[in-house]
Design a protein around this motif. Sequence first.
Motif, PDB file in Angstrom:
ATOM      1  N   ASN B  84      -1.193   2.423  18.211  1.00 62.89           N
ATOM      2  CA  ASN B  84      -0.962   1.174  17.479  1.00 62.89           C
ATOM      3  C   ASN B  84      -1.005   1.394  15.974  1.00 62.89           C
ATOM      4  OD1 ASN B  84      -0.557  -0.518  19.625  1.00 62.89           O
ATOM      5  ND2 ASN B  84      -2.737  -1.025  19.843  1.00 62.89           N
ATOM      6  N   ALA B  85      -2.029   2.126  15.543  1.00 62.02           N
ATOM      7  CA  ALA B  85      -2.180   2.380  14.113  1.00 62.02           C
ATOM      8  C   ALA B  85      -0.955   3.116  13.573  1.00 62.02           C
ATOM      9  CB  ALA B  85      -3.436   3.204  13.853  1.00 62.02           C
ATOM     10  N   LEU B  86      -0.502   4.094  14.338  1.00 61.36           N
ATOM     11  CA  LEU B  86       0.675   4.847  13.916  1.00 61.36           C
ATOM     12  C   LEU B  86       1.883   3.919  13.828  1.00 61.36           C
ATOM     13  CD1 LEU B  86       2.011   7.578  13.311  1.00 61.36           C
ATOM     14  CD2 LEU B  86       2.394   7.872  15.766  1.00 61.36           C
ATOM     15  N   LYS B  87       2.069   3.128  14.885  1.00 65.38           N
ATOM     16  CA  LYS B  87       3.194   2.192  14.920  1.00 65.38           C
ATOM     17  C   LYS B  87       3.154   1.267  13.704  1.00 65.38           C
ATOM     18  CE  LYS B  87       3.945   0.869  19.027  1.00 65.38           C
ATOM     19  NZ  LYS B  87       4.124   0.257  20.363  1.00 65.38           N
ATOM     20  N   GLU B  88       1.947   0.781  13.423  1.00 61.59           N
ATOM     21  CA  GLU B  88       1.826  -0.148  12.307  1.00 61.59           C
ATOM     22  C   GLU B  88       2.108   0.556  10.980  1.00 61.59           C
ATOM     23  OE1 GLU B  88      -0.699  -3.216  10.003  1.00 61.59           O
ATOM     24  OE2 GLU B  88      -1.917  -1.968  11.367  1.00 61.59           O
ATOM     25  N   HIS B  89       1.589   1.756  10.854  1.00 59.47           N
ATOM     26  CA  HIS B  89       1.799   2.511   9.613  1.00 59.47           C
ATOM     27  C   HIS B  89       3.292   2.775   9.403  1.00 59.47           C
ATOM     28  CE1 HIS B  89       0.510   5.136   6.329  1.00 59.47           C
ATOM     29  NE2 HIS B  89       1.467   5.960   6.703  1.00 59.47           N
ATOM     30  N   LEU B  90       3.966   3.128  10.472  1.00 63.04           N
ATOM     31  CA  LEU B  90       5.390   3.439  10.355  1.00 63.04           C
ATOM     32  C   LEU B  90       6.225   2.186  10.099  1.00 63.04           C
ATOM     33  CD1 LEU B  90       5.938   6.105  13.165  1.00 63.04           C
ATOM     34  CD2 LEU B  90       5.198   6.413  10.827  1.00 63.04           C
ATOM     35  N   SER B  91       5.662   1.028  10.425  1.00 58.95           N
ATOM     36  CA  SER B  91       6.413  -0.227  10.251  1.00 58.95           C
ATOM     37  C   SER B  91       6.215  -0.828   8.870  1.00 58.95           C
ATOM     38  CB  SER B  91       5.961  -1.248  11.301  1.00 58.95           C
ATOM     39  OG  SER B  91       6.067  -0.702  12.590  1.00 58.95           O
ATOM     40  N   GLN B  92       5.343  -0.219   8.105  1.00 59.83           N
ATOM     41  CA  GLN B  92       5.093  -0.687   6.738  1.00 59.83           C
ATOM     42  C   GLN B  92       6.392  -0.760   5.930  1.00 59.83           C
ATOM     43  OE1 GLN B  92       1.581  -2.062   5.527  1.00 59.83           O
ATOM     44  NE2 GLN B  92       2.165  -1.482   7.569  1.00 59.83           N
ATOM     45  N   PRO B  93       6.578  -1.826   5.150  1.00 51.92           N
ATOM     46  CA  PRO B  93       7.792  -1.884   4.326  1.00 51.92           C
ATOM     47  C   PRO B  93       7.830  -0.758   3.297  1.00 51.92           C
ATOM     48  CG  PRO B  93       6.240  -3.592   3.692  1.00 51.92           C
ATOM     49  CD  PRO B  93       5.724  -2.986   4.965  1.00 51.92           C
ATOM     50  N   VAL B  94       9.021  -0.370   2.917  1.00 54.36           N
ATOM     51  CA  VAL B  94       9.192   0.661   1.890  1.00 54.36           C
ATOM     52  C   VAL B  94       9.073   0.002   0.522  1.00 54.36           C
ATOM     53  CG1 VAL B  94      10.754   2.382   0.922  1.00 54.36           C
ATOM     54  CG2 VAL B  94      10.765   1.931   3.384  1.00 54.36           C
ATOM     55  N   THR B  95       8.146   0.465  -0.274  1.00 52.65           N
ATOM     56  CA  THR B  95       7.969  -0.109  -1.609  1.00 52.65           C
ATOM     57  C   THR B  95       8.565   0.819  -2.663  1.00 52.65           C
ATOM     58  OG1 THR B  95       5.873   0.992  -2.059  1.00 52.65           O
ATOM     59  CG2 THR B  95       5.780  -1.079  -0.831  1.00 52.65           C
ATOM     60  N   GLU B  96       8.749   0.285  -3.863  1.00 50.73           N
ATOM     61  CA  GLU B  96       9.250   1.134  -4.933  1.00 50.73           C
ATOM     62  C   GLU B  96       8.218   2.211  -5.271  1.00 50.73           C
ATOM     63  OE1 GLU B  96      11.179  -0.800  -8.147  1.00 50.73           O
ATOM     64  OE2 GLU B  96      11.918   1.130  -8.878  1.00 50.73           O
ATOM     65  N   GLU B  97       6.932   1.865  -5.137  1.00 47.78           N
ATOM     66  CA  GLU B  97       5.898   2.888  -5.375  1.00 47.78           C
ATOM     67  C   GLU B  97       6.065   4.056  -4.404  1.00 47.78           C
ATOM     68  OE1 GLU B  97       4.509  -0.551  -5.081  1.00 47.78           O
ATOM     69  OE2 GLU B  97       5.232  -0.519  -7.142  1.00 47.78           O
ATOM     70  N   ASP B  98       6.334   3.726  -3.156  1.00 52.28           N
ATOM     71  CA  ASP B  98       6.554   4.799  -2.176  1.00 52.28           C
ATOM     72  C   ASP B  98       7.661   5.720  -2.656  1.00 52.28           C
ATOM     73  OD1 ASP B  98       4.643   3.984  -0.337  1.00 52.28           O
ATOM     74  OD2 ASP B  98       6.014   2.630   0.685  1.00 52.28           O
ATOM     75  N   VAL B  99       8.751   5.118  -3.089  1.00 47.87           N
ATOM     76  CA  VAL B  99       9.915   5.906  -3.500  1.00 47.87           C
ATOM     77  C   VAL B  99       9.582   6.790  -4.696  1.00 47.87           C
ATOM     78  CG1 VAL B  99      12.154   5.667  -4.640  1.00 47.87           C
ATOM     79  CG2 VAL B  99      11.691   4.429  -2.518  1.00 47.87           C
ATOM     80  N   ILE B 100       8.763   6.255  -5.599  1.00 48.35           N
ATOM     81  CA  ILE B 100       8.445   7.018  -6.797  1.00 48.35           C
ATOM     82  C   ILE B 100       7.398   8.081  -6.532  1.00 48.35           C
ATOM     83  CG2 ILE B 100       7.490   6.873  -9.136  1.00 48.35           C
ATOM     84  CD1 ILE B 100       8.652   4.087  -9.336  1.00 48.35           C
ATOM     85  N   TRP B 101       6.340   7.705  -5.793  1.00 50.13           N
ATOM     86  CA  TRP B 101       5.210   8.625  -5.685  1.00 50.13           C
ATOM     87  C   TRP B 101       5.011   9.276  -4.340  1.00 50.13           C
ATOM     88  CZ3 TRP B 101       3.593   4.232  -8.893  1.00 50.13           C
ATOM     89  CH2 TRP B 101       3.547   4.578 -10.241  1.00 50.13           C
ATOM     90  N   HIS B 102       5.597   8.733  -3.314  1.00 49.42           N
ATOM     91  CA  HIS B 102       5.269   9.237  -1.972  1.00 49.42           C
ATOM     92  C   HIS B 102       6.489   9.515  -1.120  1.00 49.42           C
ATOM     93  CE1 HIS B 102       1.301   8.151  -3.202  1.00 49.42           C
ATOM     94  NE2 HIS B 102       1.584   6.867  -3.229  1.00 49.42           N
ATOM     95  N   MET B 103       7.489  10.113  -1.725  1.00 51.73           N
ATOM     96  CA  MET B 103       8.712  10.410  -0.983  1.00 51.73           C
ATOM     97  C   MET B 103       8.431  11.265   0.250  1.00 51.73           C
ATOM     98  SD  MET B 103      11.895   9.715  -0.913  1.00 51.73           S
ATOM     99  CE  MET B 103      12.697   9.293  -2.451  1.00 51.73           C
ATOM    100  N   ASP B 104       7.542  12.244   0.092  1.00 52.10           N
ATOM    101  CA  ASP B 104       7.145  13.082   1.223  1.00 52.10           C
ATOM    102  C   ASP B 104       6.644  12.235   2.382  1.00 52.10           C
ATOM    103  OD1 ASP B 104       7.732  15.331  -0.078  1.00 52.10           O
ATOM    104  OD2 ASP B 104       5.687  16.111  -0.206  1.00 52.10           O
ATOM    105  N   ASP B 105       5.766  11.330   2.023  1.00 50.64           N
ATOM    106  CA  ASP B 105       5.209  10.424   3.009  1.00 50.64           C
ATOM    107  C   ASP B 105       6.294   9.620   3.723  1.00 50.64           C
ATOM    108  OD1 ASP B 105       2.164  10.427   2.350  1.00 50.64           O
ATOM    109  OD2 ASP B 105       2.560   8.754   3.729  1.00 50.64           O
ATOM    110  N   LEU B 106       7.240   9.140   2.964  1.00 47.66           N
ATOM    111  CA  LEU B 106       8.317   8.348   3.569  1.00 47.66           C
ATOM    112  C   LEU B 106       9.100   9.185   4.568  1.00 47.66           C
ATOM    113  CD1 LEU B 106       9.683   6.334   0.505  1.00 47.66           C
ATOM    114  CD2 LEU B 106       8.391   5.459   2.452  1.00 47.66           C
TER     115      LEU B 106
END
Lengths: 182, 182
Positions: B84-106
């Motif tokens: 469930n936790a994984l599913k929820e984490h993967l369902s998180q919306p993509v933010t501009e912060e993600d794009v700037i700082w966490h591309m690997d994570d995405l």
Amino acid sequence: MKEKADLSTLSLAILGLISQRPLTGYDLRKIFLTTPMGHFSSSPGAIYPALKRIEETGWIRCDNSEGRTRRQRMVYKITARGRNALKEHLSQPVTEEDVIWHMDDLMMRFAFMDGAVGPEKTVRFLRDFAARIDAHVVDLRRYFESARSILPVCGRLAMEQGIQSYEMNAQWARRAIQELRS
Amino acid sequence: MKEKADLSTLSLAILGLISQRPLTGYDLRKIFLTTPMGHFSSSPGAIYPALKRIEETGWIRCDNSEGRTRRQRMVYKITARGRNALKEHLSQPVTEEDVIWHMDDLMMRFAFMDGAVGPEKTVRFLRDFAARIDAHVVDLRRYFESARSILPVCGRLAMEQGIQSYEMNAQWARRAIQELRS
DNA sequence: GTCCGCATGTAAGGCGTTACATGATTAA
DNA sequence: TTAATCATGTAACGCCTTACATGCGGAC
């Protein structure tokens, strides 16, 4: 698995920026907050300690000479030793480890080469960079072909993205060499 | 400036891999050492503590049932809560912060979507991903045009590389959507 | 019976993150 | 005079890195 030796990515960014012109910690923060440099960290808790470390290493020096600084401002300048250290760091050969784990660092190194190392070294860097990537892409493709059938769809697509990124970087490097030659 | 909340990139990699099949710490090390997954960290000092943390969170469980394990092996399985936790984490919306700082994570999030979330969510992720990148590229280009003249050559070339990387990622995402539809 | 690969861990240290703290100067 | 901006820092925490430690099992 690391061997980056001294300079962290943030420290390199700071040293590189200060090598271009004297800056305060606050200036650095603004740069990181308002320009694409901001990819690399950000804020007081990272910048001020890093500045202090670099100063203790003797690569920058606080210089509050210039005229009336009514404010408490710590203006940092690069020292001769700092410029040497930067030059040496930027002249380091590109390793496969760099390509795999420190791509950010490599791009930073390149971004600061203008004033620091001559055009020949810059071109050499780009050539090595492209060659290392080519070699790594060969490995990636080999793995990819052997694993393709057992990879889940998203895994496969993610790998393709990775390979394409590398290939794009190599292409960019070759184009950059052309531009530098003119 | 972070807000990644829980899962570090390494923890996500571990949880994602274990979600696909039960694994030991040693298995994980081998995967990180011998596949392109190795972009993300590596070795005992990172993996075993991470495993323990994830276990303490209740997302994986050590399960040494299956037959005669003559060796001391800790085989970890994902739990229902972990899934469930994984599913929820993967369902998180993509933010501009993600794009700037966490591309690997995405990219990691995407790579593990196969079994975890449905194809609609996967496609939605890619669409958001591409849109966020487009928006960010607009910003980058604006900055680039205004700074172009004062940027040193290598700085300019490095920025071009950054922008091209983003654009390539957006293109990749759109192609991936097409492939997922078929 | 010795060496290599399997297999799991710990300890110290570094550095970035978050959040908090403080005080000066300028503009309204 | 009050708020915003300039400007510098510290403290707690997390997590990765490096290096070290340990022991079993199979192959030769």
